[in-house]
Design an enzyme around this catalytic site. Structure first.
Site, mmCIF file in Angstrom:
data_model
loop_
_atom_site.group_PDB
_atom_site.id
_atom_site.type_symbol
_atom_site.label_atom_id
_atom_site.label_comp_id
_atom_site.label_asym_id
_atom_site.label_seq_id
_atom_site.Cartn_x
_atom_site.Cartn_y
_atom_site.Cartn_z
ATOM 1 C CB THR A 135 3.562 29.842 54.919
ATOM 2 O OG1 THR A 135 2.594 29.380 55.858
ATOM 3 C CG2 THR A 135 3.763 28.788 53.875
ATOM 4 N N GLY A 136 5.718 32.167 54.575
ATOM 5 C CA GLY A 136 6.639 32.920 53.720
ATOM 6 C C GLY A 136 8.076 32.750 54.186
ATOM 7 C CD GLU A 176 2.989 41.087 47.119
ATOM 8 O OE1 GLU A 176 2.741 41.705 48.172
ATOM 9 O OE2 GLU A 176 3.451 41.647 46.104
ATOM 10 N N GLY A 212 0.703 34.674 51.120
ATOM 11 C CA GLY A 212 0.144 33.985 52.276
ATOM 12 C C GLY A 212 0.675 34.566 53.565
ATOM 13 C CB SER A 213 0.664 33.208 56.963
ATOM 14 O OG SER A 213 1.350 31.989 56.769
ATOM 15 C CB CYS A 217 -2.941 41.099 52.396
ATOM 16 S SG CYS A 217 -3.194 41.586 50.683
HETATM 17 P P1 NAD Z 1 -0.876 30.284 54.491
HETATM 18 O O1 NAD Z 1 0.504 30.819 54.578
HETATM 19 O O2 NAD Z 1 -1.332 29.350 55.530
HETATM 20 O O3 NAD Z 1 -1.088 29.483 53.118
HETATM 21 C C1 NAD Z 1 -0.859 30.074 51.861
HETATM 22 C C2 NAD Z 1 -0.530 28.977 50.852
HETATM 23 O O4 NAD Z 1 0.695 28.354 51.227
HETATM 24 C C3 NAD Z 1 -1.573 27.856 50.803
HETATM 25 O O5 NAD Z 1 -1.707 27.403 49.468
HETATM 26 C C4 NAD Z 1 -0.940 26.781 51.679
HETATM 27 O O6 NAD Z 1 -1.399 25.484 51.403
HETATM 28 C C5 NAD Z 1 0.530 26.947 51.317
HETATM 29 N N1 NAD Z 1 1.463 26.427 52.323
HETATM 30 C C6 NAD Z 1 1.251 26.252 53.654
HETATM 31 N N2 NAD Z 1 2.364 25.750 54.238
HETATM 32 C C7 NAD Z 1 3.298 25.606 53.270
HETATM 33 C C8 NAD Z 1 4.653 25.154 53.252
HETATM 34 N N3 NAD Z 1 5.265 24.734 54.359
HETATM 35 N N4 NAD Z 1 5.337 25.176 52.076
HETATM 36 C C9 NAD Z 1 4.733 25.624 50.956
HETATM 37 N N5 NAD Z 1 3.449 26.042 50.895
HETATM 38 C C10 NAD Z 1 2.735 26.044 52.038
HETATM 39 O O7 NAD Z 1 -1.814 31.551 54.367
HETATM 40 P P2 NAD Z 1 -3.417 31.597 54.369
HETATM 41 O O8 NAD Z 1 -3.929 31.473 55.745
HETATM 42 O O9 NAD Z 1 -3.907 30.625 53.346
HETATM 43 O O10 NAD Z 1 -3.692 33.075 53.801
HETATM 44 C C11 NAD Z 1 -3.844 34.191 54.613
HETATM 45 C C12 NAD Z 1 -2.576 35.031 54.619
HETATM 46 O O11 NAD Z 1 -2.261 35.465 53.296
HETATM 47 C C13 NAD Z 1 -2.727 36.301 55.427
HETATM 48 O O12 NAD Z 1 -1.591 36.475 56.239
HETATM 49 C C14 NAD Z 1 -2.782 37.409 54.376
HETATM 50 O O13 NAD Z 1 -2.357 38.670 54.791
HETATM 51 C C15 NAD Z 1 -1.907 36.856 53.307
HETATM 52 N N6 NAD Z 1 -2.212 37.504 52.022
HETATM 53 C C16 NAD Z 1 -1.323 38.396 51.486
HETATM 54 C C17 NAD Z 1 -1.617 39.039 50.287
HETATM 55 C C18 NAD Z 1 -0.670 40.041 49.659
HETATM 56 O O14 NAD Z 1 -0.754 40.260 48.470
HETATM 57 N N7 NAD Z 1 0.218 40.662 50.433
HETATM 58 C C19 NAD Z 1 -2.828 38.773 49.646
HETATM 59 C C20 NAD Z 1 -3.708 37.886 50.244
HETATM 60 C C21 NAD Z 1 -3.392 37.240 51.427
#
Ligand code: NAD
Length: 486
Positions: free
Chosen positions: A238-239, A256, A234-235, A290
């Site tokens: 959040t990571g 990731e 994810g982002s 991503c």
């Molecule tokens: P996001 O970080 O908002 O959410 C990702 C997941 O985390 C969702 O299931 C969300 O509900 C959960 N989440 C949100 N806040 C949280 C918290 N405080 N604690 C635990 N879990 C939480 O990301 P997004 O907008 O859903 O996805 C887009 C991002 O993902 C982009 O930055 C993209 O680059 C990245 N991404 C990376 C890869 C990779 O393999 N490197 C692949 C696909 C997407």
């Protein structure tokens, strides 16, 4: 609810815990919209700490049951999951397209890739060896590689089943149990996978899925004492929050995260081939990948020709429409994602880049959905917001460079380091770039021509650890050393 979700209990889909659908403790549900028209297609359970507690307790039991299964039998069960994914592929692809808006051909490919993950890691389940270490002949010193127990998978919305399978398959192959938290936008196929795991004969609790928002489900899941490893996609923001929890709890985490990947075109490249590849590098999944190629670093002498070819190729190949119509680009995932991409278009304009193509929301018969034109800025600089921040929409920038040193400097001058593409007919030149690029994957004269067999992951803020391939298994194992005398 759309008829594709007919298996789910009314009034919405439950969580999938301990081998069955269960209603959420809160009794609350979240509407899920079709991004192609903004209509409600499904309601998912709005999870909370009590549901997480239930899911983790059940996964701990699932883990115990899985430990009693011989490794080759675990591999056979994973193979059955691959078989079932293929058997249900069409319906799963339809659900994925309804949830994400992706073109149906792409969804079909993602289901096949998900099946491949299970097949790939099925073959490893009975080949996870330790070592005998010749330290001292009076002792027998050996290692064995053990699972963690209950692991967590938190995934985003852009390739829901693909990203989940990428983590669940190796985690189960290594002998762990999983509690998964899909994105609140796209939970359909995660619930389906959990059901297929049961149909494949695996123990209840081995894969539990708790749906809902990040702060209400993801966070308590990461904080739960019995969760011993986390994989997050994810982002960056959040990571970082999840890594802080993992640091406090001293548990491993694989992240990731985002990217702002350079696509470098040298003056000796085959321009026709490079421009053809550049278009899907940027516009696949409407830029919501991503690893999208978003910064086109192009040698100054060929900028004009490359730009003309890029625009011509886009006009010839990039059609936009609902996923079921299978155009090249579907809608963006949500109103919010569309607003963000349009915000970056404004930023690019106000910073002085030239809007060479697109830039607007699509109207007419597409006005009910989150559709946007394929967009390209030229005359951009690497220090502009549109070149530094991840847009996650169909917006690219062309930045000219004069020599290789400048191209390399700009390519690495980014907080991200996920992938990079380099286009040149001079192989030693390409290798010099490949050695010096600060990123996890480099493509020479191709872009993303890679399968799940090769390690994937980021440098810098693009993440920690690797997924895919044999290396992807490492995140799910810990080593025990045994020193025996007698
Ligand atoms: P996001 O970080 O908002 O959410 C990702 C997941 O985390 C969702 O299931 C969300 O509900 C959960 N989440 C949100 N806040 C949280 C918290 N405080 N604690 C635990 N879990 C939480 O990301 P997004 O907008 O859903 O996805 C887009 C991002 O993902 C982009 O930055 C993209 O680059 C990245 N991404 C990376 C890869 C990779 O393999 N490197 C692949 C696909 C997407």
């Amino acid at each position: 609810m759309n008829e594709l979700y007919s298996w789910a209990p009314s009034p919405g889909a439950g969580h999938f815990i301990d081998g069955r659908f269960v209603t959420p403790a809160s009794g609350a549900y979240i509407d899920c919209l079709d991004p192609a028209n903004g209509q409600v297609v499904m309601r998912i359970a709005r999870g909370g700490s009590l549901d997480v507690e239930h899911a983790v307790a059940s996964a701990a039991e699932g883990f115990k049951a899985w430990q009693a299964v011989k490794p080759y039998r675990r591999g056979q069960a994973l193979t059955r999951v691959a078989f079932l994914l293929r058997e249900h592929a069409e319906r799963l692809a339809q659900i994925e397209t309804l949830d994400t808006g992706h073109p149906i051909t792409r969804s079909r490919r993602d289901i096949e890739t998900s099946a491949r993950y299970f097949e790939f890691y099925a073959g490893i389940a009975d080949k996870i060896h330790g070592e005998v270490i010749p330290a001292d002949l009076d002792y027998l010193t050996y290692t064995q590689r053990e699972p963690f127990g209950v692991t967590a998978q938190i995934v985003p919305w852009n390739a829901p089943l693909h990203q989940l399978a990428r983590g669940v398959a190796p985690s189960l192959a290594a002998g762990n149990a999983v509690v998964a938290k899909p994105s609140e936008l796209t939970s359909g196929t995660a619930l389906e996978l959990a059901r297929l795991i049961i149909d494949a004969g695996m123990p209840p609790g081995l894969l539990n899925v708790v749906t809902g928002f990040g702060a209400e489900v993801g966070q308590p899941l990461c904080e739960h004492d019995a969760v011993r490893q986390i994989t997050f996609t994810g982002s960056v923001e959040t990571g970082r929050a999840i890594m802080a929890i993992a640091a406090r709890r001293i548990i491993p985490v694989t992240t990731e995260l985002g990217g702002k990947s350079p696509f470098i075109v040298c003056d000796d490249a085959d321009l026709a081939v490079a421009a053809k590849a550049a278009v899907p590098a940027l516009f696949t999944l409407s830029g919501q990948t991503c690893s999208a190629g978003t910064r086109f670093l192009v040698q100054r002498s060929i900028v004009e020709e490359f730009t003309a070819r890029f625009i011509a190729e886009t006009r010839a190949t990039v059609t936009v429409g609902p996923g079921k119509e299978d155009r090249m680009m579907g809608p963006l995932a949500s109103e919010q994602q569309l607003a963000m991409a349009l915000h970056y278009v404004e930023a690019g304009r106000s910073e002085g880049a030239t809007l060479a193509m697109g830039g607007a929301r699509l109207g007419g018969e597409l006005s009910g959905g989150y559709f946007m034109e394929p967009t390209l800025f030229t005359n951009a600089r690497n220090d502009m917001k549109i070149a530094r921040e991840e847009i996650f929409g169909p917006v690219g920038v062309i930045i000219p460079f004069d020599d290789d040193a400048e191209a390399l400097h700009m390519a690495n001058d980014s907080e991200f380091g996920l992938v990079a593409g380099i286009w040149t007919r001079d192989f030693p030149r390409a290798r010099r770039f490949a050695n010096a690029l600060e990123c996890g994957q480099v493509f020479i004269n191709n872009y993303r021509g890679v399968g799940l067999e090769a390690p994937f992951g980021g440098y810098k803020h693009s993440g920690l650890g690797r997924e895919k391939g044999l290396e992807g298994l490492r995140s799910y194992l810990q080593t025990k050393t045994i020193i025996a005398q007698g």
